[in-house]
Design a protein around this motif. Structure first.
Motif, PDB file in Angstrom:
ATOM      1  N   MET A   1       0.841  -1.179   0.000  1.00  0.00           N
ATOM      2  CA  MET A   1       0.000   0.000   0.000  1.00  0.00           C
ATOM      3  C   MET A   1       0.887   1.243   0.000  1.00  0.00           C
ATOM      4  N   ALA A   2       0.549   2.198  -0.817  1.00  0.00           N
ATOM      5  CA  ALA A   2       1.337   3.420  -0.941  1.00  0.00           C
ATOM      6  C   ALA A   2       1.205   4.269   0.321  1.00  0.00           C
ATOM      7  N   HIS A   3       2.313   4.940   0.650  1.00  0.00           N
ATOM      8  CA  HIS A   3       2.336   5.821   1.818  1.00  0.00           C
ATOM      9  C   HIS A   3       1.477   7.045   1.538  1.00  0.00           C
ATOM     10  N   ARG A   4       0.558   7.323   2.427  1.00  0.00           N
ATOM     11  CA  ARG A   4      -0.269   8.527   2.317  1.00  0.00           C
ATOM     12  C   ARG A   4       0.325   9.569   3.247  1.00  0.00           C
ATOM     13  N   PRO A   5       0.836  10.674   2.686  1.00  0.00           N
ATOM     14  CA  PRO A   5       1.498  11.673   3.538  1.00  0.00           C
ATOM     15  C   PRO A   5       0.540  12.286   4.552  1.00  0.00           C
ATOM     16  N   SER A   6       1.078  12.538   5.729  1.00  0.00           N
ATOM     17  CA  SER A   6       0.307  13.202   6.776  1.00  0.00           C
ATOM     18  C   SER A   6       0.199  14.696   6.448  1.00  0.00           C
ATOM     19  N   ARG A   7      -0.654  15.375   7.170  1.00  0.00           N
ATOM     20  CA  ARG A   7      -0.793  16.824   6.989  1.00  0.00           C
ATOM     21  C   ARG A   7       0.529  17.512   7.289  1.00  0.00           C
ATOM     22  N   GLU A   9       3.564  16.260   6.903  1.00  0.00           N
ATOM     23  CA  GLU A   9       4.470  16.016   5.774  1.00  0.00           C
ATOM     24  C   GLU A   9       4.115  16.915   4.588  1.00  0.00           C
ATOM     25  N   LEU A  10       2.830  17.062   4.312  1.00  0.00           N
ATOM     26  CA  LEU A  10       2.402  17.927   3.205  1.00  0.00           C
ATOM     27  C   LEU A  10       2.814  19.376   3.461  1.00  0.00           C
TER      28      LEU A  10
END
Length: 193
Positions: A1-7, A9-10
């Motif tokens: 599963m691809a890493h979903r950046p946190s707020r 990180e964004l």
């Protein structure tokens, strides 16, 4: 599963983008909010002060650099100065070309570190790792691997700047071959027993 950046990180990614594109004065809480399409004040909820935002961006940049470095390591350590130069040049060219934004952001954030020792230390180590350089120099047989590692980082810092803003930035020739020759000579000088 691809890493979903946190707020967080964004926000750090947007901060680095803004610094790289417009210099350190372009990095504001409001600019990050606008860049990400966030409600005004969102960035300051996560990073109350500009100093906290810059510090988080530098920490994020350091983490990205370490991951990028380790992702490009060969299966076995270099066995000669020439092999080590291959690794170093590949990393340096990757940094200058594929991670140019990170280099530009780092230079843009330097004025923030002028009177801040912790931030200066973070920026000093965010693109190159002195311990990793020392380990490489030790594997190559340097008499004093720690000093040789610090010297290697200084050389790479100078080359990165030169390739970004200096005389090498205008070179249109084969950078890889030219850099390989410079770095091989330097490594051979430090590892001759």
């Amino acid at each position: 599963m691809a890493h979903r950046p946190s707020r967080r990180e964004l926000i750090c990614e947007a901060a680095l983008d803004l610094a790289a594109e417009g210099g350190n004065h372009a990095l504001t809480h409001q600019a990050v909010d606008a860049r990400l399409g966030l409600a005004r004040g969102s960035t300051s909820y996560y990073y109350r002060t500009r100093h906290a935002l810059v510090t988080a961006a530098v920490t994020h940049l350091t983490d990205r650099s370490r991951t990028a470095f380790r992702d490009h390591l060969p299966d076995r350590p270099p066995q000669s100065p020439s092999e080590a130069a291959d690794l170093i040049v590949d990393q340096l060219v990757n940094l200058i070309h594929n991670r140019r934004r990170d280099v530009l952001a780092r230079y843009a954030l330097l004025p923030d570190a002028a009177k801040d020792d912790a931030l200066r230390a973070g920026l000093a180590s965010c693109l190159f790792s002195t311990p990793d350089a020392g380990a490489l120099m030790g594997a190559l047989g340097a008499a004093d691997p720690d000093d040789a590692g610090r010297d290697l980082v200084s050389l790479l810092e100078g080359l990165a700047f030169d390739m970004t803003y200096g005389s090498r930035s205008a070179d249109t020739g084969d950078r890889h071959t030219a850099l390989h020759a410079v770095i091989t000579r330097w490594l051979e000088a430090l590892t001759v027993n």
